[in-house]
Design a protein around this motif. Structure first.
Motif, PDB file in Angstrom:
ATOM      1  N   ILE A  76       0.853  -1.195   0.000  1.00  0.00           N
ATOM      2  CA  ILE A  76       0.000   0.000   0.000  1.00  0.00           C
ATOM      3  C   ILE A  76       0.888   1.244   0.000  1.00  0.00           C
ATOM      4  O   ILE A  76       1.823   1.331   0.795  1.00  0.00           O
ATOM      5  N   ASN A  96       7.910   1.706  -3.238  1.00  0.00           N
ATOM      6  CA  ASN A  96       8.483   1.429  -4.578  1.00  0.00           C
ATOM      7  C   ASN A  96       9.350   2.598  -5.017  1.00  0.00           C
ATOM      8  O   ASN A  96      10.445   2.407  -5.533  1.00  0.00           O
ATOM      9  N   HIS A 303       0.958  -5.299 -10.764  1.00  0.00           N
ATOM     10  CA  HIS A 303      -0.284  -4.809 -10.138  1.00  0.00           C
ATOM     11  C   HIS A 303      -0.068  -4.455  -8.666  1.00  0.00           C
ATOM     12  O   HIS A 303       1.011  -4.688  -8.114  1.00  0.00           O
ATOM     13  N   VAL A 306      -4.452  -5.392  -4.802  1.00  0.00           N
ATOM     14  CA  VAL A 306      -5.788  -5.913  -5.190  1.00  0.00           C
ATOM     15  C   VAL A 306      -6.783  -5.693  -4.030  1.00  0.00           C
ATOM     16  O   VAL A 306      -7.413  -6.622  -3.518  1.00  0.00           O
ATOM     17  N   HIS A 309     -10.503  -7.016  -3.825  1.00  0.00           N
ATOM     18  CA  HIS A 309     -10.611  -8.448  -3.512  1.00  0.00           C
ATOM     19  C   HIS A 309     -10.378  -8.674  -2.013  1.00  0.00           C
ATOM     20  O   HIS A 309     -11.008  -9.527  -1.399  1.00  0.00           O
ATOM     21  N   ASP A 369     -10.572 -13.207 -13.586  1.00  0.00           N
ATOM     22  CA  ASP A 369     -10.155 -12.095 -14.444  1.00  0.00           C
ATOM     23  C   ASP A 369      -9.979 -12.522 -15.901  1.00  0.00           C
ATOM     24  O   ASP A 369     -10.197 -11.732 -16.827  1.00  0.00           O
TER      25      ASP A 369
END
Ligand SMILES: NC(=O)C1=CN([C@@H]2O[C@H](COP(=O)(O)OP(=O)(O)OC[C@H]3O[C@@H](n4cnc5c(N)ncnc54)[C@H](OP(=O)(O)O)[C@@H]3O)[C@@H](O)[C@H]2O)C=CC1
Ligand SMILES: O=C(O)CCC(=O)C(=O)O
Ligand SMILES: [Mn+2]
Length: 399
Positions: A76, A96, A303, A306, A309, A369
């Motif tokens: 996150i 990141n 990605h 998620v 989900h 997906d």
């Protein structure tokens, strides 16, 4: 079955939400039963980053530099909403961005193609690889809300001592200053050229230099200089270099057959890699590796965590999240470790695990997906755990 011995450690960076749930399953079911491996573990989950005032992210980046190979779960990046949700001390920077700024380099993102999920764009026949500059731009920007009236200037203190007027604000507004480095842009261009020569794919590079006549033009000129230096090598490998405006490139890419390396500035690469991933079937099918100029590698999925989900998972629902890109993050790191250590049996394990994933999807066992895009159509999809168990079965057939 005897485990395959991995000579040197891999640095493992754990993450958040559904990505973390997948990560644990992958590690426990597909990696640890088969590899005798030392994992240098860092928990980059949001709670641990908050607890350590984000020092753990810096430590993790240093460890990747030390050991040469890292594998990272999605994390996150908190905004105001997340600060409330997780009761954080502050909206910490993107881990990141921190790691990529520390290691520098280029992120290469390549879609995984499977026979029964043809690209949504019918003309795409070959993978489109994104080469994303990983340093600077909006990811290391300084920004502020401006309470007007105000005058905002950009001051450069050096021999020239320049002061540029950004804007005279009559009312409230906002301002941002980004930077980049010649050295980093050069190494980005060099990494892209090396990649294109080794994979024999053309290079497309695009910016908006007609509008950003200094910042974007700086990238364009440096890229061109690096291409000129390697002209003979590129010609010999049959690799063409095309420069375009970014909006032209975005349109051209859809009309192409694929098979090129699309070199992008940091922000464009972030956006385009998700679009390309989706165009090839799913975000769950996009691999990602950071290649630093010092020969250090960090593998991940393209990605995020998620999130949607995860909220369903928390309510007890068995989600059908696609773990392919996360599995390929592990296999990428394991293969690179094997290459660097000179242990082909380690690389072979990575190849087999990837093959097991592809065999699983091509045999018709898929996550939700992919379901709308399968050809011939498949009407059933499995849960995340069922998918991983099927991969495990297929892996055991190959070992
Ligand atoms: N590398 C990193 O660490 C990154 C981290 N982030 C972080 O992730 C968090 C969530 O970001 P978000 O915008 O939701 O982006 P995500 O990429 O996590 O997910 C967006 C949507 O894409 C689909 N999707 C993505 N991955 C998969 C998968 N493996 N299997 C199936 N469907 C998938 C889902 O669509 P659907 O709901 O329709 O099924 C999902 O809701 C944010 O906090 C952000 O900061 C974001 C990007 C990268
Ligand atoms: O670090 C982030 O917050 C986002 C990263 C991201 O979107 C990416 O790596 O594509
Ligand atoms: Mn992104």
């Amino acid at each position: 079955m005897e485990k395959v011995k991995v000579k040197n450690p891999i640095v493992e960076l754990d993450g958040d939400e559904m990505a973390r749930v997948m990560w644990k399953m992958i590690k426990e079911k597909l990696i640890l039963p088969y590899l005798d491996i030392q994992l240098v573990y860092f928990d980059l989950g949001i709670k641990k980053r908050d607890e350590t005032d984000d020092q753990i992210t810096i430590e993790a980046a240093k460890a990747i530099k030390k050991y040469g190979v890292g594998v990272k779960c999605a994390t996150i990046t908190p905004d105001a909403e997340r600060v409330k949700e997780y009761n954080l001390k502050k909206a910490w920077k993107s881990p990141n961005a921190t790691i990529r700024a520390y290691l520098d380099g280029t992120v290469f993102r390549k879609p995984i193609m499977v026979k029964n999920v043809p690209p949504l764009v019918k003309r795409w026949k070959k993978p489109i690889i994104i080469g994303r500059h990983a340093y600077g731009d909006i990811y290391n920007a300084v920004e502020a809300k401006v309470e007007g009236p105000a005058e905002v200037e950009l001051v450069v203190r050096n021999k020239e001592n320049k002061t540029l007027l950004v804007h005279k604000f009559e009312g409230n507004g906002v301002v941002m200053a980004m930077h980049n480095l010649e050295k980093s842009i050069r190494s980005f261009a060099q990494s892209c050229i090396n990649y294109a020569i080794s994979e024999k794919v053309d290079i497309w590079f695009a910016t908006k230099d007609t509008i950003s006549k200094v910042y974007h033009a700086y990238f364009k000129d440096i890229f061109q200089e690096e291409v000129d230096k390697r002209k003979e090598e590129l010609e010999k490998a049959g690799v063409n270099y095309r420069y375009m405006l970014i909006d032209d490139a975005a349109a051209q890419i859809l009309r192409s057959e694929g098979g090129m390396l699309w070199a992008c500035m940091n922000y464009e690469g972030d956006i385009m890699s998700d679009m390309i991933a989706s165009g090839f079937g799913s975000l769950g099918l996009m691999t990602s590796v950071l290649v630093s100029p010092d020969g250090v590698y960090e593998f991940e999925a393209a990605h995020g965590t998620v999130r949607r989900h995860y909220y369903r998972y928390l309510k007890g629902e068995k989600t059908s999240t696609n773990p392919t890109a996360s599995i390929f993050a592990w296999t990428g790191a394991i293969r690179k470790r094997g290459e660097l250590d000179g242990t082909p049996e380690v690389c072979e394990f990575a190849d087999k695990l990837e093959k097991a994933v592809i065999n699983t999807i091509e045999s018709g066992v898929i996550t939700k997906d992919l379901q709308p895009f399968t050809e011939p159509p498949i009407d059933k999809y499995v849960t995340l755990e069922e998918f991983i168990d099927e991969v495990k079965k297929n892996l055991e057939k190959l070992l």
